[in-house]
Design an enzyme around this catalytic site. Structure first.
Site, PDB file in Angstrom:
ATOM      1  N   ASP A   1       0.274  -1.684   6.214  1.00 42.20           N
ATOM      2  CA  ASP A   1      -0.706  -2.777   6.238  1.00 42.20           C
ATOM      3  C   ASP A   1      -2.114  -2.232   6.431  1.00 42.20           C
ATOM      4  O   ASP A   1      -2.306  -1.077   6.842  1.00 42.20           O
ATOM      5  CB  ASP A   1      -0.331  -3.724   7.395  1.00 42.20           C
ATOM      6  CG  ASP A   1      -0.723  -5.166   7.129  1.00 42.20           C
ATOM      7  OD1 ASP A   1      -1.547  -5.402   6.225  1.00 42.20           O
ATOM      8  OD2 ASP A   1      -0.217  -6.057   7.849  1.00 42.20           O
TER       9      ASP A   1
ATOM     10  N   ASP B   1      -0.515 -13.061   1.718  1.00 39.94           N
ATOM     11  CA  ASP B   1      -0.013 -13.663   2.952  1.00 39.94           C
ATOM     12  C   ASP B   1       0.328 -15.133   2.748  1.00 39.94           C
ATOM     13  O   ASP B   1       0.936 -15.759   3.605  1.00 39.94           O
ATOM     14  CB  ASP B   1      -1.065 -13.545   4.061  1.00 39.94           C
ATOM     15  CG  ASP B   1      -0.936 -12.231   4.806  1.00 39.94           C
ATOM     16  OD1 ASP B   1       0.075 -11.538   4.609  1.00 39.94           O
ATOM     17  OD2 ASP B   1      -1.850 -11.900   5.582  1.00 39.94           O
TER      18      ASP B   1
HETATM   19  C1  DGJ Z   1      -0.891  -9.016   7.579  1.00 39.89           C
HETATM   20  C2  DGJ Z   1       0.284  -8.986   6.652  1.00 39.89           C
HETATM   21  O1  DGJ Z   1      -0.087  -9.359   5.372  1.00 39.89           O
HETATM   22  C3  DGJ Z   1       1.377  -9.867   7.225  1.00 39.89           C
HETATM   23  O2  DGJ Z   1       2.448  -9.955   6.336  1.00 39.89           O
HETATM   24  C4  DGJ Z   1       1.809  -9.310   8.552  1.00 39.89           C
HETATM   25  O3  DGJ Z   1       2.390  -8.064   8.365  1.00 39.89           O
HETATM   26  C5  DGJ Z   1       0.621  -9.223   9.476  1.00 39.89           C
HETATM   27  N1  DGJ Z   1      -0.488  -8.526   8.868  1.00 39.89           N
HETATM   28  C6  DGJ Z   1       0.990  -8.536  10.758  1.00 39.89           C
HETATM   29  O4  DGJ Z   1      -0.082  -8.328  11.569  1.00 39.89           O
END
Ligand code: DGJ
Length: 735
Positions: free
Chosen positions: A479, A549
């Site tokens: 991430d 997301d």
């Molecule tokens: C952003 C990601 O896109 C989410 O899927 C998740 O992993 C969160 N960060 C966790 O902090």
């Protein structure tokens, strides 16, 4: 694949159905002749690079050539301050503070295959007969600076990979202030500019508008390719649509700041360009030093946007993505993020894994919150040690217990970041990007580690490698949850601070390269607050990327449609989540959520310990359908049948290479009273074959019927969907 004619000097790069042609102007400039439909190599075409001057043209007096007008030439790699007034590809400040290069042909080499780009992600070949590469040296006689342009043409494809290397062959240092990967002139401006702007949770929407005089561009100044502008644009001939017309694509294999666009000049001709964002970029070159630009992949099709996408999909899934997972079905996963967020214990995770296994899930992913004392996004990034309350026995026992339940184990990491509230930051406050004396801007309560410094990369690598060695980890979600500000490095001299943003990317790539080499069987999934770094650079290390997301099925229609313009469906992470949806509160039927997720690497992002028996049954069916169609996802050609940007419904399909199998999905957004939906006409099938629906509405049809008449779509409710899994059948004709 590459033909060179000596007199006059002319180059022909022959793709499957396309030609890219250049010639050396009598004055020594490398000029573009053509890119598009296939041509017979003919040196007479070099005449095209001689252009009449215009009023106000700057002219270079040359013995035997008269005065050569300089602002009308179709430069392959235009320069600044020597007679051309459009967007330059390269600009240099010399030791005496002046700017300007006059790049003239010096020589060239044609070699089989494709060389690697040191330190940078790039498309590649497995054997030398897959491609040919032409390198052309251009040089500025005054400063000695040399630019080597590289062109790779791939057998059987209509793509050209271009990059440039700038070498200081003079006696004095200089500073490169702009080093785009490529520029490309077009005659006329009868094109639409298509690009993929967006935002967090709304990535890669499609925008299309006719070119106008002046510059239209996309860019990122965020240090990541970004949610806001994907490093891609296309020029589509006016009137070109999904299936017809000429389209040119420009896709940068890079994950940092970028800049691309098209400038329409005073004669209504167009110059396209793409590369690293010049703002904030300044790269010092001592004598003999070089700067290598990232690669830009040009693609061409005369079969509309679908044809263009197929060029990119095939190249990127076959010769950009690498490694063990490139040619393997990816595991169907469940991720605990939307099920628990930071509120989990080992017991809760095991319960979730236990409930997921009977549904057919193959991989359990532990997301954020497993390390340091991270109970919220306030702390602990950089402290990559198991959370003492949540994982008192460490990661390995949890991973082993998950394995014992019959599931692979995967882990979330955010290696490029540090929380101000962390042991790492307290020990090394100068390891983040920052400017002494200025506030350190936070994003999601975190700072960006200075990956432009090799010692920082080394320290984080050691820690992350230990984690991967110590536990049976089969998958990593990488991430990156904020953008770069105060871009400066405590490890760099003042005159080299302008190199920091690109050196940051080189550090990230070096880290990723080391990791994928050391752990070749780990499946890496890229992520940056969803799809904030979904670009070809990342795909060279990670064969899939969490698309957004936003897991709402209806929002995903637009996000996935835009993404599919460039990126193969098998690279898109797509999950089924709970309702009401956590991002936008929408309630959609389970089948619709599942059908939409079938467009990518399928997974679940929900608390299946709380799901009803009907939901669990539905999920089991959807997981099974994902398993049965994942081979198709990996090899199939993707067709956008109905755009979610053009109406109230959307549809797409995948067809296997031989046309034996297809998956078709249709989604209705808002139902309308007394409305019969139009039939859905399919594409890419074998017209003479008969197809049976083996999952979905029953039926059997000839391919030509499906493509000319289409399927009926009897949907009447908001957010309803249908999926057809079709297989070719032999035997008696349908009645
Ligand atoms: C952003 C990601 O896109 C989410 O899927 C998740 O992993 C969160 N960060 C966790 O902090």
């Amino acid at each position: 694949m590459i033909i060179y004619l000596e007199s006059p000097r002319t180059f022909f790069l022959q793709g499957a159905d396309s030609t890219y042609a250049m010639a050396v102007h009598p004055a020594g400039y490398l000029c573009h002749l053509h890119w598009g439909g296939k041509l017979h190599p003919d040196a007479a075409l070099a005449e095209l690079c001689r252009q009449e001057g215009l009023p106000f043209s700057p002219r270079q007096p040359l013995p035997g050539l008269g005065k050569v007008a300089l602002d009308v030439l179709a430069y392959e790699y235009p320069t600044a301050n020597t007679g051309d007034f459009l967007t330059p590809a390269v600009d240099v400040v010399h030791a005496d503070g002046t700017r300007g290069l006059r790049l003239l042909y010096r020589g060239h080499r044609i070699t089989p295959g494709k060389p690697l780009l040191p330190g940078l992600p790039a498309t590649y070949v497995e054997t030398d007969d897959e491609a040919s590469t032409l390198e052309i040296d251009l040089q500025d006689t005054v400063s000695g600076i040399q630019v080597t342009l590289s062109y790779t043409v791939f057998a059987g494809r209509n793509v050209i990979a271009r990059s440039a290397r700038i070498t200081n062959r003079g006696p004095l240092p200089c500073t490169v202030t702009r080093a785009l990967s490529a520029a490309l002139p077009f005659s006329g401006r009868e094109f639409d500019f298509i690009h993929l702007p967006g935002a967090w949770a709304r990535e890669r929407w499609v925008e299309r508008h006719p070119l106008h005089s002046g510059t239209q561009s996309i860019c990122s100044r965020r240090g990541a390719s970004s949610h806001q502008h994907n490093p891609f644009f296309a020029l589509a001939a006016t009137g070109a649509d999904e299936a017809n017309g000429e389209v040119y694509g420009f896709s940068l294999v890079y994950s940092g700041n970028h800049f691309g666009g098209a400038e329409v000049d005073q004669q209504f001709n167009t110059r396209a360009f793409m590369g690293i964002m010049p703002e904030g970029f300044a790269w010092k070159l001592a004598p003999t030093e070089s700067f290598q630009t990232p690669e830009v992949v040009f693609a061409w099709s005369d079969a509309g946007l679908t044809g263009l996408s197929h060029q990119y999909h095939r190249l990127y899934r076959e010769r950009l993505v690498r490694g063990y997972w490139r040619d393997r079905d990816r595991p169907i996963l469940i991720n605990n993020w939307e099920a628990t967020y930071f509120d989990f214990t080992t017991e809760k995770l095991l319960k979730l894994a236990g409930a997921a296994k009977p549904l057919g899930i193959e991989l359990f992913v532990l997301d954020d919150g497993w390390f340091g004392s991270r109970n919220s996004s306030d702390s602990s990034l950089g402290d990559w040690f198991p959370h003492s309350a949540r994982l008192p026995d460490g990661l390995a026992p949890l991973a082993k217990s998950i394995n014992e339940q019959g599931l692979l184990f995967g882990l979330w990491l955010e290696p490029e970041m540090v929380s101000p509230d962390s042991r790492l930051y307290r020990d090394h406050p100068d390891w983040c990007l920052h400017i002494a004396g200025r506030d350190r801007t936070e994003g999601r309560n975190q700072l960006v580690l200075d990956f432009s410094r090799p010692e920082v990369v080394e320290a984080i690598y050691e820690r992350i490698a230990d984690i991967l060695k110590d536990a049976p980890i089969s998958y990593v979600k990488w991430d990156m949850n904020r953008h770069l500000t105060e871009v400066a490095s405590a490890g760099r001299r003042p005159e080299r601070q302008g190199e920091t943003a690109h050196r940051y990317m080189l550090g990230v790539y070096a880290f990723m390269e080391r990791l994928v080499q050391a752990f070749p069987h780990v499946l890496f999934e890229g992520c940056a607050g969803g799809g904030g770094r979904y670009d070809p650079g990342i795909l060279h290390y990670m064969p899939q990327v969490w698309c957004s997301d936003n897991s709402d099925a209806i929002s995903r229609l637009r996000i996935q449609h835009g993404t599919s313009l460039v990126y193969p469906p098998c690279t898109m992470g797509a999950h089924v989540s709970d309702v009401p949806n956590h991002q936008i509160g929408r309630v959609t039927p389970l089948d619709t959520r599942g059908h939409v997720a079938l467009a990518g690497q399928f997974g679940l992002e929900m608390d299946v310990t709380k799901s009803s028996p009907e939901t669990l049954t539905g999920l089991t069916g959807l997981v099974e359908l994902a398993r049965q169609t994942r081979d198709l996802l990996r090899h199939g050609d993707h067709y956008r049948l109905v755009s979610p940007f053009s109406g109230n419904h959307a549809a797409w399909m995948l067809v296997s290479p031989g046309g034996d199998e297809a998956l078709v999905v249709f989604v209705l957004e808002l139902a309308e009273p007394n409305r019969v939906l139009p039939r859905l006409r399919l594409r890419g099938l074998d017209s003479a074959a008969r197809y049976r629906c083996i999952h979905g509405p029953e039926g059997e049809w000839f391919g030509d019927q499906l493509m000319c008449i289409g399927l009926s779509v009897p949907l009447k409710h908001d957010f309803a969907s249908l999926a057809w899994h079709l297989r070719k059948v032999s035997g008696p004709s349908p009645t």
